[in-house]
Scaffold this active site. Structure first.
Site, PDB file in Angstrom:
ATOM      1  N   ASN A   1       0.867  -1.185   0.000  1.00  0.00           N
ATOM      2  CA  ASN A   1       0.000   0.000   0.000  1.00  0.00           C
ATOM      3  C   ASN A   1       0.903   1.234   0.000  1.00  0.00           C
ATOM      4  OD1 ASN A   1      -1.784   2.062   0.536  1.00  0.00           O
ATOM      5  ND2 ASN A   1      -2.266   1.385   2.622  1.00  0.00           N
TER       6      ASN A   1
ATOM      7  N   LYS B   1       0.047   4.246  -0.267  1.00  0.00           N
ATOM      8  CA  LYS B   1      -0.600   5.431   0.321  1.00  0.00           C
ATOM      9  C   LYS B   1      -0.374   6.648  -0.588  1.00  0.00           C
ATOM     10  CE  LYS B   1       0.158   3.356   4.800  1.00  0.00           C
ATOM     11  NZ  LYS B   1       0.126   3.520   6.228  1.00  0.00           N
TER      12      LYS B   1
ATOM     13  N   HIS C   1      -9.395   0.977   5.107  1.00  0.00           N
ATOM     14  CA  HIS C   1      -8.098   1.158   5.770  1.00  0.00           C
ATOM     15  C   HIS C   1      -8.290   2.082   6.971  1.00  0.00           C
ATOM     16  CE1 HIS C   1      -3.999   2.456   6.524  1.00  0.00           C
ATOM     17  NE2 HIS C   1      -3.618   1.353   5.905  1.00  0.00           N
TER      18      HIS C   1
ATOM     19  N   GLU D   1      -6.686   4.499   8.023  1.00  0.00           N
ATOM     20  CA  GLU D   1      -6.517   5.936   7.748  1.00  0.00           C
ATOM     21  C   GLU D   1      -7.777   6.515   7.135  1.00  0.00           C
ATOM     22  OE1 GLU D   1      -2.817   5.508   5.632  1.00  0.00           O
ATOM     23  OE2 GLU D   1      -1.863   4.945   7.525  1.00  0.00           O
TER      24      GLU D   1
ATOM     25  N   GLU E   1      -5.119  -5.309  10.552  1.00  0.00           N
ATOM     26  CA  GLU E   1      -4.090  -4.282  10.758  1.00  0.00           C
ATOM     27  C   GLU E   1      -4.351  -3.556  12.072  1.00  0.00           C
ATOM     28  OE1 GLU E   1      -2.226  -3.058   6.797  1.00  0.00           O
ATOM     29  OE2 GLU E   1      -3.922  -1.742   7.113  1.00  0.00           O
TER      30      GLU E   1
ATOM     31  N   GLY F   1       2.826   1.888  10.839  1.00  0.00           N
ATOM     32  CA  GLY F   1       3.815   2.958  10.728  1.00  0.00           C
ATOM     33  C   GLY F   1       4.560   3.267  12.025  1.00  0.00           C
TER      34      GLY F   1
ATOM     35  N   SER G   1       3.690  -2.506  10.270  1.00  0.00           N
ATOM     36  CA  SER G   1       5.141  -2.535  10.510  1.00  0.00           C
ATOM     37  C   SER G   1       5.820  -3.839  10.100  1.00  0.00           C
ATOM     38  CB  SER G   1       5.450  -2.192  11.974  1.00  0.00           C
ATOM     39  OG  SER G   1       5.045  -0.860  12.258  1.00  0.00           O
TER      40      SER G   1
END
Ligand code: PEP
Length: 252
Positions: A12, A14, A98, A100, A168, A174, A213
C-alpha cells in the site's frame, strides 16, 4: 488438513509516488519471478499511477490494486473515483476500510461494506481492513472490535476470489511496533472462524493478511503464523528491496 490459501503480499503506497517511481516498480517486477512460485505480489500505488503501473506489469507476476473507491458507479461526487473507474484503469483489487480512511474520513463499517460491494460490482477483489486501536487493545476489546468490524464491513456472498481480509492493528501501522506472533495467531484464528461460520467452506480459502510494521527482519516470524496468508505492507513497500525481502519469507 485443508490446504492453506496461496499467500498474497500487497504493498500500500498510500499518498506516495510520482511518475519517476515507476523505476521502483520495475525493480519489483525484476525480483518477482523468484517469489512468484510461492506468493502473489500486488502493488497499490496512488490512483495517478494506476493506469501506468497496470500497463507496466502486464505479463509479469505482479498485479496492481487501488487504495479506496466510492460506493456508487458514477455521479456527482467531485474528486471521488468509482470501482468501475479503477477496474478500467487496470486495477484487479481495491483496499477498503483502511484505518486511515476510517480515522481521517470517518468511514463507518456500513460504508466499508458498500465499498466492498462496489468493488465486486466492478469485478475487483475487495481487500477489507480491520483492526483495533491502542486503547481498544489495552482495554482488552480487540476481539469485540474485530468481531464488529468483520460482521458489518464484510458483505454476504464472499469467496476466495472476491475478498481478502487484512488485520491491521492501528497501533502497529507505521510505528515499528508489532503484536506478538501469539497475538496475531489469536486474532487471525478468530477471523478465520468468523469467515467459516459466515461463508462455509469458502471461508477457509479467503486470505487473511497481517498488516502493521512488516519489514524483512520480522516477515518470517509474522508470516508463518497460522492463518496468516500474506501481508499488507505500507512503508516497507516503497522500496523494492524491502518489499521483495518481505515476500522472500515464503522461500524460507
Ligand atoms: C498500512 O498502512 O497498511 C501498513 C501496514 O503500514 P506500515 O506497513 O507502514 O505499518
Amino acid at each position: 488438513m485443508a490446504d492453506t490459501p496461496r499467500p498474497l503480499v500487497a504493498g500500500n503506497w498510500k499518498m506516495n509516488g510520482l511518475r519517476g517511481s515507476a523505476a521502483e516498480l520495475t525493480k519489483i517486477m525484476s525480483g518477482a519471478p523468484e517469489v512468484a512460485a510461492r506468493a502473489d505480489l500486488m502493488v497499490c500505488p496512488p490512483t495517478t499511477l494506476l493506469a501506468t503501473f497496470a500497463s507496466l506489469v502486464q505479463g509479469t507476476p505482479v498485479t496492481v490494486g487501488a487504495q479506496d473507491c466510492h460506493a456508487e458507479p458514477s455521479g456527482a461526487f467531485t474528486g471521488d473515483l468509482s470501482a468501475e473507474m479503477l477496474a478500467d484503469s487496470g486495477a484487479v483489487a481495491v483496499i477498503v476500510g483502511h484505518s486511515e480512511r476510517r480515522q481521517y474520513h470517518r468511514e463507518t463499517d456500513v460504508e466499508v461494506n458498500a465499498k466492498a460491494r462496489a468493488a465486486w460490482r466492478a469485478g475487483l477483489t475487495a481487500i477489507v481492513c480491520v483492526g483495533e486501536t491502542k486503547d481498544e487493545r489495552e482495554s482488552e476489546k480487540t476481539l469485540d472490535v474485530v468481531h464488529q468490524q468483520t460482521q458489518t464491513s464484510l458483505p454476504d456472498g464472499a469467496n476466495a476470489k472476491n475478498l481478502v481480509v487484512a488485520y491491521e492493528p492501528v497501533w502497529a501501522i507505521g510505528t515499528g511496533l508489532t503484536p506478538t506472533p501469539a497475538d496475531v495467531a489469536a486474532v487471525h484464528g478468530f477471523i478465520r472462524r468468523h469467515l467459516e461460520t459466515r461463508y462455509g467452506a469458502a471461508g477457509n480459502d479467503i486470505r487473511i493478511l497481517y498488516g502493521g510494521s512488516v519489514k524483512p527482519s520480522n516477515a518470517v516470524e509474522l508470516l508463518h503464523v497460522p492463518n496468516v496468508d500474506g501481508a499488507l505492507v505500507g512503508g516497507a513497500s516503497l522500496k523494492a528491496d524491502d518489499f521483495l525481502g518481505i515476500a522472500r519469507a515464503y522461500l524460507a
